[in-house]
Design a protein around this motif. Structure first.
Motif, mmCIF file in Angstrom:
data_model
loop_
_atom_site.group_PDB
_atom_site.id
_atom_site.type_symbol
_atom_site.label_atom_id
_atom_site.label_comp_id
_atom_site.label_asym_id
_atom_site.label_seq_id
_atom_site.Cartn_x
_atom_site.Cartn_y
_atom_site.Cartn_z
ATOM 1 N N PHE A 257 0.861 -1.175 0.000
ATOM 2 C CA PHE A 257 0.000 0.000 0.000
ATOM 3 C C PHE A 257 0.908 1.239 0.000
ATOM 4 O O PHE A 257 1.947 1.221 0.657
ATOM 5 N N PRO A 258 0.575 2.330 -0.703
ATOM 6 C CA PRO A 258 -0.665 2.538 -1.459
ATOM 7 C C PRO A 258 -0.619 2.066 -2.909
ATOM 8 O O PRO A 258 -1.650 2.019 -3.571
ATOM 9 N N PHE B 169 -5.446 10.937 1.412
ATOM 10 C CA PHE B 169 -4.931 9.678 0.872
ATOM 11 C C PHE B 169 -3.479 9.841 0.401
ATOM 12 O O PHE B 169 -2.627 9.004 0.666
ATOM 13 N N GLN B 178 -4.366 7.207 5.743
ATOM 14 C CA GLN B 178 -4.365 7.142 4.278
ATOM 15 C C GLN B 178 -5.247 5.982 3.801
ATOM 16 O O GLN B 178 -6.007 6.120 2.847
ATOM 17 N N ALA B 179 -5.152 4.854 4.510
ATOM 18 C CA ALA B 179 -5.929 3.680 4.120
ATOM 19 C C ALA B 179 -7.427 3.951 4.276
ATOM 20 O O ALA B 179 -8.234 3.546 3.433
ATOM 21 N N CYS B 182 -8.499 6.027 1.416
ATOM 22 C CA CYS B 182 -8.535 5.180 0.225
ATOM 23 C C CYS B 182 -9.855 4.395 0.191
ATOM 24 O O CYS B 182 -10.535 4.323 -0.831
#
Lengths: 277, 192
Positions: A257-258, B169, B178-179, B182
């Motif tokens: 990730f990301p 994000f 960030q996740a 997302c």
């Protein structure tokens, strides 16, 4: 966020600029200001060379002494250096492992763990000398002779596979938190899930302190199958969220990730976290 | 005491509301959690008494009461949730308030009222998405996702939400946040 424009404000609403914090750390008249400045530089991730240099010299401070003979400023400086990610300070932190203040040794071991430099392994191992037999409480103090939790955890994180034989006996130490730290380190060093399952079982302990400790260890090692048991254990949501953050972020690192987006496992951890907000 | 509270909660009776609210002030986290659950199960009926409690001086009780109204989602709690998400000193209370702003039951307001309240909620959540504490930012992102799904005027209010999610994000310092951003973008049909 840490990179926001100055002045940065702490949770109590006090604000400092970086220059003020550096000056507060440099002066020696007011130990309280120095102590706070050291914390502040770590909290706001001020990793400029002047900050690093000021904190490293604070590791040898003689001015700020606690009633018990300890060195409060050194403790805070070591903690801050652990947050700043600059590995040039590793030798100075290794020196602190020999300080006569237990809490300086503990803060240094934790900082060395965060900095992730295997150079620290031999010095950390030396604190396990004498094994479990030597790992006894200091009379009239609330701690053991060495900061075993921090040392064991650091050895696990730093990948000290040579130290496995020295770490294993601590699984049977009489203090449950020390057992947990050894369990966590051995999982990191061997990858054997049976160690984590021991920690997951601890989430059912009647003692809240032990449940908390097991939860934070599982979060720190990022054991994904523990996500559901962590969410279900009887403890504060704030701590469960921190443990789940650890599980999630370790999984995110492993799955790219990301760049590669979210996995279904990551989505499930997010659902668990949402319910705890 | 927890057993007694659980019995009261199981009764699901509005007559228990004053007692459950008293329990919030006892500095007994186990009992308070059970009382919050009971008050949340009673829903809107418990809101006026909870809002009264929030005006009181007992800080611990106030925090639990805010948590309860955040979970109930009654729009009468909007002013207190907005105020709390903006500036309470306890991060767990800011976190709960931010979450609550994402789960308001907008059907209880006229559409005109909703439009203006949603504008306020949007502004506060975008601010909370910059909170120094990661868990408050996380809660703000989860709430922005909830708000985006309930907008009366998506044509003007959804774009700033998506911009904020996109910023977080790409730029938040905490991967868990960030996740969450997302995930919100996925749910809102805007894969990043």
């Amino acid at each position: 966020m840490a990179q926001d424009p100055q002045p940065l404000v702490n949770a109590e609403g006090e604000s400092l600029t970086i220059d003020q914090a550096l000056e507060n750390l440099r002066q020696t008249a007011d130990t309280g200001l120095r102590y706070y400045a050291a914390w502040w530089l770590g909290r706001f991730r001020v990793s400029i060379p002047e900050a690093i240099a000021g904190l490293v010299s604070a590791l040898e401070d003689e001015g700020d002494r606690a009633p018990d003979g300890g060195y409060p400023l050194r403790r805070n400086a070591a903690r801050a250096l652990g947050k700043l990610g600059d590995r040039t300070v590793v030798p100075a932190l290794i020196q602190c492992l020999g300080c006569n203040d237990y809490y300086v040794r503990e803060a240094a071991a934790q900082a060395l763990e965060s900095l992730g430099d295997p150079q620290a392994i031999p010095a950390l191992r030396s604190l396990l000398a004498g094994g479990v037999a030597a790992a006894v409480a200091v009379p009239d103090k609330p701690h053991l002779v060495q900061p075993y939790n921090a040392v064991l955890e650091a050895l696990g994180t730093l990948g000290a596979t040579d130290a496995i034989d020295e770490i294993s006996p601590f699984l049977e130490h009489e203090v449950a938190q020390v057992q947990n730290a050894a369990t966590r380190a051995l999982y990191q060093l061997t990858g054997e899930a049976t160690y984590c399952d021991r920690l997951v079982q601890r989430l059912q302990e009647p003692n809240l302190q032990l449940r908390r400790s097991a939860m934070m260890d599982l979060g720190a090692i990022g054991y994904l199958p523990a996500a559901q048991p962590i969410a279900a254990t009887l403890a504060e949501n704030s701590l469960k969220l921190i443990a789940l953050q650890g599980v999630l972020e370790s999984h995110l690192r492993q799955t790219g990730f990301p760049k590669f987006g979210l996995t279904d496992d990551a989505r499930q951890v997010l659902v668990l976290m949402d319910e705890l907000l | 005491m927890i057993v007694a509270v659980n019995q009261l909660v199981a009764a699901q009776d509005v007559a228990a509301i004053p007692t459950l609210i008293t329990v919030l002030g006892y500095n007994n986290p186990g009992a308070a959690v059970a009382a919050v659950d009971g008050l949340v199960a009673l829903g809107s009926e418990a809101v006026p008494a909870l809002l009264e409690q929030i005006d009181g001086y007992n800080y611990g009780a106030r925090a639990w009461a805010i948590r309860a109204v955040a979970l109930i989602g009654d729009p009468r709690a909007l002013p207190v949730l907005l105020e709390t998400a903006k500036g309470d000193f306890a991060l767990s209370v800011r976190r709960a308030a931010a979450r609550g702003l994402g789960t308001i039951d907008w059907s209880k307001l006229t559409s005109d009222q909703s439009v203006s309240s949603q504008r306020e909620v949007l502004a506060v959540l975008i601010g909370a998405a910059q909170d120094p504490e990661w868990v408050v930012r996380y809660a703000a992102i989860a709430a922005l996702e909830g708000l985006a799904k309930a907008l009366v005027k998506p044509e003007t209010q959804k774009p700033p939400i998506l911009d904020c999610l996109d910023q977080v994000f790409h730029h938040d310092e905490t991967p868990a946040v960030q996740a969450r951003a997302c995930r919100a973008l996925e749910v809102l049909g805007e894969p990043s």
